[in-house]
Design a protein around this motif. Structure first.
Motif, PDB file in Angstrom:
ATOM      1  N   GLU A  41      13.793  43.725  18.387  1.00 26.57           N
ATOM      2  CA  GLU A  41      14.277  43.190  19.680  1.00 26.57           C
ATOM      3  C   GLU A  41      13.207  42.292  20.294  1.00 26.57           C
ATOM      4  O   GLU A  41      13.495  41.178  20.732  1.00 26.57           O
ATOM      5  CB  GLU A  41      14.598  44.353  20.625  1.00 26.57           C
ATOM      6  CG  GLU A  41      15.073  43.894  22.004  1.00 26.57           C
ATOM      7  CD  GLU A  41      15.125  45.032  23.015  1.00 26.57           C
ATOM      8  OE1 GLU A  41      15.534  46.158  22.626  1.00 26.57           O
ATOM      9  OE2 GLU A  41      14.728  44.805  24.182  1.00 26.57           O
ATOM     10  N   LEU A  42      11.953  42.740  20.249  1.00 27.64           N
ATOM     11  CA  LEU A  42      10.862  41.933  20.823  1.00 27.64           C
ATOM     12  C   LEU A  42      10.734  40.601  20.095  1.00 27.64           C
ATOM     13  O   LEU A  42      10.585  39.541  20.706  1.00 27.64           O
ATOM     14  CB  LEU A  42       9.541  42.709  20.748  1.00 27.64           C
ATOM     15  CG  LEU A  42       9.405  43.895  21.695  1.00 27.64           C
ATOM     16  CD1 LEU A  42       8.157  44.717  21.367  1.00 27.64           C
ATOM     17  CD2 LEU A  42       9.347  43.415  23.146  1.00 27.64           C
ATOM     18  N   VAL A  46      12.824  48.425  18.260  1.00 27.18           N
ATOM     19  CA  VAL A  46      12.191  47.763  19.424  1.00 27.18           C
ATOM     20  C   VAL A  46      11.435  46.515  18.968  1.00 27.18           C
ATOM     21  O   VAL A  46      11.502  45.453  19.600  1.00 27.18           O
ATOM     22  CB  VAL A  46      11.246  48.750  20.156  1.00 27.18           C
ATOM     23  CG1 VAL A  46      10.407  48.020  21.211  1.00 27.18           C
ATOM     24  CG2 VAL A  46      12.052  49.879  20.802  1.00 27.18           C
ATOM     25  N   THR A  80      13.721  38.333  21.040  1.00 28.70           N
ATOM     26  CA  THR A  80      13.906  37.854  22.425  1.00 28.70           C
ATOM     27  C   THR A  80      12.630  37.280  23.052  1.00 28.70           C
ATOM     28  O   THR A  80      12.707  36.541  24.018  1.00 28.70           O
ATOM     29  CB  THR A  80      14.343  39.035  23.328  1.00 28.70           C
ATOM     30  OG1 THR A  80      13.353  40.074  23.194  1.00 28.70           O
ATOM     31  CG2 THR A  80      15.697  39.566  22.914  1.00 28.70           C
ATOM     32  N   HIS A  81      11.461  37.631  22.500  1.00 30.69           N
ATOM     33  CA  HIS A  81      10.248  37.212  23.239  1.00 30.69           C
ATOM     34  C   HIS A  81       9.383  36.207  22.506  1.00 30.69           C
ATOM     35  O   HIS A  81       8.524  35.588  23.090  1.00 30.69           O
ATOM     36  CB  HIS A  81       9.375  38.435  23.539  1.00 30.69           C
ATOM     37  CG  HIS A  81       9.922  39.316  24.621  1.00 30.69           C
ATOM     38  ND1 HIS A  81       9.715  39.089  25.967  1.00 30.69           N
ATOM     39  CD2 HIS A  81      10.704  40.412  24.562  1.00 30.69           C
ATOM     40  CE1 HIS A  81      10.326  40.028  26.681  1.00 30.69           C
ATOM     41  NE2 HIS A  81      10.927  40.844  25.857  1.00 30.69           N
ATOM     42  N   LYS A  82       9.602  36.033  21.190  1.00 32.26           N
ATOM     43  CA  LYS A  82       8.603  35.242  20.442  1.00 32.26           C
ATOM     44  C   LYS A  82       8.629  33.795  20.960  1.00 32.26           C
ATOM     45  O   LYS A  82       9.667  33.225  21.269  1.00 32.26           O
ATOM     46  CB  LYS A  82       8.888  35.270  18.941  1.00 32.26           C
ATOM     47  CG  LYS A  82      10.103  34.493  18.501  1.00 32.26           C
ATOM     48  CD  LYS A  82      10.351  34.686  17.010  1.00 32.26           C
ATOM     49  CE  LYS A  82      11.638  33.965  16.604  1.00 32.26           C
ATOM     50  NZ  LYS A  82      12.033  34.246  15.231  1.00 32.26           N
ATOM     51  N   TYR A 126       7.974  49.711  27.042  1.00 35.33           N
ATOM     52  CA  TYR A 126       8.856  50.445  26.118  1.00 35.33           C
ATOM     53  C   TYR A 126       8.183  51.767  25.783  1.00 35.33           C
ATOM     54  O   TYR A 126       7.027  51.769  25.359  1.00 35.33           O
ATOM     55  CB  TYR A 126       9.064  49.650  24.824  1.00 35.33           C
ATOM     56  CG  TYR A 126       9.789  48.324  25.023  1.00 35.33           C
ATOM     57  CD1 TYR A 126       9.098  47.207  25.501  1.00 35.33           C
ATOM     58  CD2 TYR A 126      11.147  48.201  24.759  1.00 35.33           C
ATOM     59  CE1 TYR A 126       9.751  45.997  25.692  1.00 35.33           C
ATOM     60  CE2 TYR A 126      11.808  46.993  24.937  1.00 35.33           C
ATOM     61  CZ  TYR A 126      11.101  45.897  25.408  1.00 35.33           C
ATOM     62  OH  TYR A 126      11.744  44.694  25.600  1.00 35.33           O
ATOM     63  N   ILE A 136       0.908  41.784  23.429  1.00 38.47           N
ATOM     64  CA  ILE A 136       1.529  43.109  23.437  1.00 38.47           C
ATOM     65  C   ILE A 136       0.435  44.149  23.287  1.00 38.47           C
ATOM     66  O   ILE A 136      -0.371  44.067  22.361  1.00 38.47           O
ATOM     67  CB  ILE A 136       2.549  43.282  22.293  1.00 38.47           C
ATOM     68  CG1 ILE A 136       3.694  42.262  22.442  1.00 38.47           C
ATOM     69  CG2 ILE A 136       3.123  44.698  22.311  1.00 38.47           C
ATOM     70  CD1 ILE A 136       4.844  42.472  21.470  1.00 38.47           C
ATOM     71  N   ILE A 193       3.459  42.635  27.611  1.00 39.54           N
ATOM     72  CA  ILE A 193       4.430  43.668  27.235  1.00 39.54           C
ATOM     73  C   ILE A 193       3.623  44.909  26.855  1.00 39.54           C
ATOM     74  O   ILE A 193       2.555  44.777  26.234  1.00 39.54           O
ATOM     75  CB  ILE A 193       5.280  43.215  26.017  1.00 39.54           C
ATOM     76  CG1 ILE A 193       6.112  41.973  26.363  1.00 39.54           C
ATOM     77  CG2 ILE A 193       6.209  44.336  25.537  1.00 39.54           C
ATOM     78  CD1 ILE A 193       6.690  41.268  25.139  1.00 39.54           C
ATOM     79  N   LYS A 245       2.319  35.663  23.404  1.00 41.64           N
ATOM     80  CA  LYS A 245       2.350  36.746  24.386  1.00 41.64           C
ATOM     81  C   LYS A 245       1.514  37.913  23.871  1.00 41.64           C
ATOM     82  O   LYS A 245       1.435  38.148  22.660  1.00 41.64           O
ATOM     83  CB  LYS A 245       3.797  37.194  24.600  1.00 41.64           C
ATOM     84  CG  LYS A 245       4.605  36.247  25.481  1.00 41.64           C
ATOM     85  CD  LYS A 245       5.950  36.855  25.839  1.00 41.64           C
ATOM     86  CE  LYS A 245       6.714  35.858  26.729  1.00 41.64           C
ATOM     87  NZ  LYS A 245       7.037  36.418  28.016  1.00 41.64           N
ATOM     88  N   LEU A 274       4.500  42.857  14.055  1.00 36.72           N
ATOM     89  CA  LEU A 274       4.497  42.169  15.361  1.00 36.72           C
ATOM     90  C   LEU A 274       3.424  41.085  15.407  1.00 36.72           C
ATOM     91  O   LEU A 274       3.551  40.090  16.116  1.00 36.72           O
ATOM     92  CB  LEU A 274       4.222  43.187  16.484  1.00 36.72           C
ATOM     93  CG  LEU A 274       5.388  43.893  17.145  1.00 36.72           C
ATOM     94  CD1 LEU A 274       4.865  44.877  18.188  1.00 36.72           C
ATOM     95  CD2 LEU A 274       6.352  42.891  17.779  1.00 36.72           C
TER      96      LEU A 274
END
Ligand code: APR
Length: 233
Positions: A226-227, A223, A230-232, A193, A5, A166, A3, A76
């Motif tokens: 959390e990313l 944050v 939940t998103h990886k 965010y 970012i 994102i 994804k 990230l």
């Protein structure tokens, strides 16, 4: 496929690294007039004042260390395709290890010929004085975008915003265009965010906006975790 970012940052992310912001209490624009130190007119009127302003900021930025906010953004990259669009000129995203950074407003460590913006060189923390010349024999100036000057990277930045899965906004009052206009390129369905201790006034196409009213050091690592959790993919 990782994804994407996209992260838009401003002076606030570097505040906890000891570098002044512009419009907060005690900010740079409290002690310097923009038109005197950050405009072509100011340069024409008093180049020594401008050179000294950036020499001092270059020395401070060179000595500054990335904080937990910068470092979390670099982390990230292990899980996402990360593109940072920064208004900052302090080089702290690169020091933290971020590998893709667009500098909308230039870089303090670099200087260039007043006659040829392609003649750029990195001088680290060194000072430049009146009479210091570029290869073309013209005066050297800070490689900084001054008020009223074109922002060469704005089209590239806008395209990057359109690709975001994102979007994050960290530490910017977004009072300066064209940087502030980038929000309109963020697709409406994208989670956003915003990390800033104040309550910024700007709005987004997206309805999925999470305001994290914390400083960069307090808010960005949370944050980022959390990313990652939940998103990886
Ligand atoms: N953590 C996160 N955000 C913070 C922190 C912090 N510790 N401290 C302050 N902030 C926020 C402020 O609440 C504000 O929203 O950072 C923002 C700083 O805003 P400005 O000082 O206006 O800086 P910035 O938005 O980067 O300015 C944009 O203006 O003068 C020009 O070229 C200059 O790039 C700069 C542009």
């Amino acid at each position: 496929m990782k994804k994407k970012i996209v992260i838009l940052t401003g002076a606030g992310i570097s505040a906890e690294s000891g570098l002044k912001t512009f419009r907060d209490m005690g900010g740079l624009w409290e002690n310097f007039a923009i038109e005197d130190v950050a405009s072509p007119e100011g340069w024409r009127r008093n180049p020594e004042l401008v050179l000294d302003f950036y020499n001092q900021r270059r020395k401070q930025a060179f000595a500054a260390l990335p904080n937990a906010g910068h470092l979390a953004l670099a982390k990230l990259e292990e899980f996402f395709e990360v593109k940072i669009i920064t208004q900052n000129v302090d080089g702290l995203h690169e020091k933290a290890g971020s590998s893709f950074v667009i500098h909308l407003h230039g870089e303090l460590s670099k200087v260039r010929s007043v006659h040829n913006e392609a003649l750029v060189k990195d001088i680290g923390s060194a000072f430049i004085e009146l009479g210091d010349l570029a290869e073309d024999g013209a005066q050297l100036r800070p490689h900084i975008v001054w008020f009223g000057e074109q922002v060469p990277m704005i089209e590239v930045a806008a395209e990057i915003c359109q690709e975001a899965d994102i979007f994050m906004v960290i530490g910017t009052s977004l009072q300066v265009y064209p940087a502030a206009g980038l929000l309109s390129y963020v697709p409406s369905g994208v989670p956003v965010y915003v990390i800033d201790p104040s309550t910024p006034s700007y709005s987004f196409n997206s309805t999925d906006v999470r305001f994290v009213q914390k400083t960069a050091v307090e808010g960005v690592p949370v944050v980022v975790e959390e990313l990652i959790n939940t998103h990886k993919k």
